[in-house]
Scaffold this active site. Structure first.
Site, PDB file in Angstrom:
ATOM      1  N   GLY A   1       0.827  -1.212   0.000  1.00 10.19           N
ATOM      2  CA  GLY A   1       0.000   0.000   0.000  1.00 10.19           C
ATOM      3  C   GLY A   1       0.853   1.251   0.000  1.00 10.19           C
ATOM      4  O   GLY A   1       1.799   1.372   0.772  1.00 10.19           O
TER       5      GLY A   1
ATOM      6  N   GLY B   1      -0.298   4.423   0.547  1.00  2.89           N
ATOM      7  CA  GLY B   1      -1.029   5.543   1.154  1.00  2.89           C
ATOM      8  C   GLY B   1      -0.187   6.175   2.256  1.00  2.89           C
ATOM      9  O   GLY B   1       1.036   6.042   2.273  1.00  2.89           O
ATOM     10  N   TYR B   2      -0.870   6.870   3.192  1.00  3.26           N
ATOM     11  CA  TYR B   2      -0.143   7.518   4.295  1.00  3.26           C
ATOM     12  C   TYR B   2       0.719   6.501   5.039  1.00  3.26           C
ATOM     13  O   TYR B   2       1.895   6.733   5.306  1.00  3.26           O
ATOM     14  CB  TYR B   2      -1.121   8.128   5.301  1.00  3.26           C
ATOM     15  CG  TYR B   2      -1.844   9.332   4.781  1.00  3.26           C
ATOM     16  CD1 TYR B   2      -1.226  10.574   4.767  1.00  3.26           C
ATOM     17  CD2 TYR B   2      -3.145   9.230   4.313  1.00  3.26           C
ATOM     18  CE1 TYR B   2      -1.892  11.689   4.296  1.00  3.26           C
ATOM     19  CE2 TYR B   2      -3.817  10.336   3.848  1.00  3.26           C
ATOM     20  CZ  TYR B   2      -3.186  11.564   3.838  1.00  3.26           C
ATOM     21  OH  TYR B   2      -3.854  12.659   3.366  1.00  3.26           O
TER      22      TYR B   2
ATOM     23  N   GLU C   1     -17.064  17.520   5.126  1.00  2.00           N
ATOM     24  CA  GLU C   1     -15.993  18.244   4.427  1.00  2.00           C
ATOM     25  C   GLU C   1     -16.358  18.443   2.951  1.00  2.00           C
ATOM     26  O   GLU C   1     -16.091  19.493   2.367  1.00  2.00           O
ATOM     27  CB  GLU C   1     -14.662  17.496   4.566  1.00  2.00           C
ATOM     28  CG  GLU C   1     -14.132  17.525   5.998  1.00  2.00           C
ATOM     29  CD  GLU C   1     -12.645  17.259   6.112  1.00  2.00           C
ATOM     30  OE1 GLU C   1     -12.161  16.351   5.406  1.00  2.00           O
ATOM     31  OE2 GLU C   1     -11.957  17.952   6.884  1.00  2.00           O
TER      32      GLU C   1
ATOM     33  N   LYS D   1      -5.555  23.484   9.861  1.00  2.00           N
ATOM     34  CA  LYS D   1      -5.724  22.302   8.997  1.00  2.00           C
ATOM     35  C   LYS D   1      -4.663  22.321   7.892  1.00  2.00           C
ATOM     36  O   LYS D   1      -4.070  21.305   7.573  1.00  2.00           O
ATOM     37  CB  LYS D   1      -7.134  22.312   8.389  1.00  2.00           C
ATOM     38  CG  LYS D   1      -7.416  21.180   7.425  1.00  2.00           C
ATOM     39  CD  LYS D   1      -8.142  20.063   8.095  1.00  2.00           C
ATOM     40  CE  LYS D   1      -8.438  18.931   7.129  1.00  2.00           C
ATOM     41  NZ  LYS D   1      -9.006  17.789   7.809  1.00  2.00           N
TER      42      LYS D   1
END
Ligand SMILES: Cc1cc2nc3c(=O)[nH]c(=O)nc-3n(C[C@H](O)[C@H](O)[C@H](O)COP(=O)(O)OP(=O)(O)OC[C@H]3O[C@@H](n4cnc5c(N)ncnc54)[C@H](O)[C@@H]3O)c2cc1C
Length: 404
Positions: free
Chosen positions: A8, A10-11, A167, A377
């Site tokens: 993976g 991703g993050y 969001e 943010k």
């Protein structure tokens, strides 16, 4: 020479690779397998879905972190993991990839909870491609109104009032106004249908109320306490006040929930909704100390309340870093240590300049709303970019608009 395979990009996967590059012995063989060459900042895909950010702005080539001279990258889809033979099975190759250690970071998928028609008639929002498809669909319906004069072309229904749904609505209030102007149509109506009677359960009531008031003032209509029973072409059907009701729309977006990757459905992982309860050192179980599970495929228990930490990018980044450190230690002949998580807080954006958040500052939980929360943010995004991509990443993708 040990071989460590990370699944993976991703993050969690990217952070694991970064830490392994820094901390594993130099002769460790590092392999990253992901179904795309692009790492996506998924915390921002709602912006792509609303058409306020381009896919390029939140995408990186995985090679920016997984440098080819140090990491072998395989672009393929993982279809299974054979824990006994220590092999990863791939969709496009007959040759499985063997490992000494594996870090599983395969992330989340959309969850329909078996609700009839949700998969066929609502647009999911879990990948960059899906986000682009949502934006394209909504804009096309608004454009189509010019010919059809169908009021349902000018309605968007967001199913679910969790993080993603809220969001997304925060961005849609801006982009739908622009599209209505561009195609010279009346205003677009935005709806949010949610089973709970309040939104954003992770925030305190005051902050959640601020979000509702702000979104309502900008035209969002909330249908709360509405249990969705089905999605049909052009309408969402729900039960509210003991009656079956519906809201019609030609743009229905599904943000009701997510679960972990299908790969974790294999009984060998004993997962629940694609998530595996890990040991405290983030390994799978006593039989497989060489297998680590992190990010959204992991249910990492918070010993304070014996419940899993929420699946967030923050937990994904920190769990991946810890698992990678444990693997680096094990490869060097050391041992794995327990993971401890201290939340830095949570911020939900309500569009480019508004947000709500609860963050840890000086040992206290501080509540923020409005512009200060929105600025924070963006700093959080930049900090994540800095660690994975260095200064060049921030210069290319960072959101310096907070300083203006
Ligand atoms: C709109 C939205 C807003 C969010 N906002 C926030 C926020 O503000 N703060 C926060 O902390 N969290 C937020 N989250 C949650 C956060 O995005 C996730 O918790 C985080 O992405 C999990 O990281 P991960 O690395 O585990 O999984 P992912 O980011 O899902 O990465 C998984 C990776 O694995 C790859 N992959 C998947 N399946 C396979 C396969 N079978 N074979 C090969 N590769 C595969 C994928 O392509 C991807 O690269 C948000 C989520 C969404 C959708």
């Amino acid at each position: 020479m040990a071989k460590v395979v990370v699944l993976g990009g991703g993050y969690a996967g990217m952070r694991a690779i970064k830490v392994l590059i820094d901390k594993a012995p130099k002769d460790t063989q590092l392999v990253l397998i992901s179904n795309t060459r692009v790492h996506t900042e998924k915390t921002n895909i709602h912006e792509v879905a609303a058409g306020t950010t381009t896919p390029k702005e939140i995408s990186f080539d995985v090679a920016e972190v997984a440098k080819p001279q140090r990491v072998k990258f395989i672009q393929d889809t993982v279809t299974g993991i054979d824990l006994d033979s220590k092999e990863v099975k791939l969709q496009d190759s007959d040759e499985p990839v063997s490992y000494d250690y594996v870090i599983i970071a395969l992330g989340f998928r959309s969850e329909t909870f078996g609700i009839k028609g949700a998969e066929e008639n609502a647009l999911p929002l879990t990948t960059l491609d899906e986000a682009s498809a949502v934006a394209e669909h909504i804009e096309n319906q608004i454009k189509h109104y010019q010919d059809s004069q169908d009021p349902n072309d000018l309605k968007v229904v967001v199913c679910g009032a969790g993080f993603t749904g809220i969001e997304l609505l925060g961005e849609l209030i801006h982009s739908t106004k622009k599209w209505a102007q561009k195609y010279n149509t009346p205003n677009v109506e935005l709806y949010c249908v949610e089973a709970a009677t309040s939104i954003l359960p992770m925030f305190d009531h005051g902050l959640a109320d601020f979000a509702v008031d702000y979104l309502k003032r900008n035209g969002v209509q909330f249908v709360l306490g509405a249990k969705i029973s089905g999605v049909e072409p052009g309408k969402v059907v729900y039960e509210k006040d003991d009656e079956t009701q519906e809201v019609a729309s030609n743009s229905i977006v599904w943000t009701v929930g997510v679960s972990g990757s299908h790969v974790m459905d294999d009984p060998a992982f004993s997962s629940k909704r694609g998530r595996v309860i890990t040991k405290d050192d983030l390994s799978l179980n006593d039989d497989h100390p060489e297998v680590f599970v992190v990010g959204d495929v992991a249910a990492i228990m918070n010993p304070a309340n014996n419940r899993p930490w929420p699946t967030t990018a923050q937990v994904a980044l920190k769990s991946a870093a810890h698992a990678a450190e444990n693997v680096a230690n094990l490869v060097s002949g050391g041992s794995a240590t327990p993971f401890e998580f201290h939340s830095l807080g949570t911020v939900a954006s309500l569009g480019r300049t508004q947000a709500i958040g609860e963050v840890a500052m000086g040992g206290k939980q501080v509540k923020l709303k409005g512009y200060p929360a929105s600025a924070l943010k963006k700093v959080i995004v930049d900090r994540s970019l800095f660690y994975d991509n260095g200064v060049s990443g921030i210069l290319k993708h960072g959101r310096f608009d907070i300083w203006h």
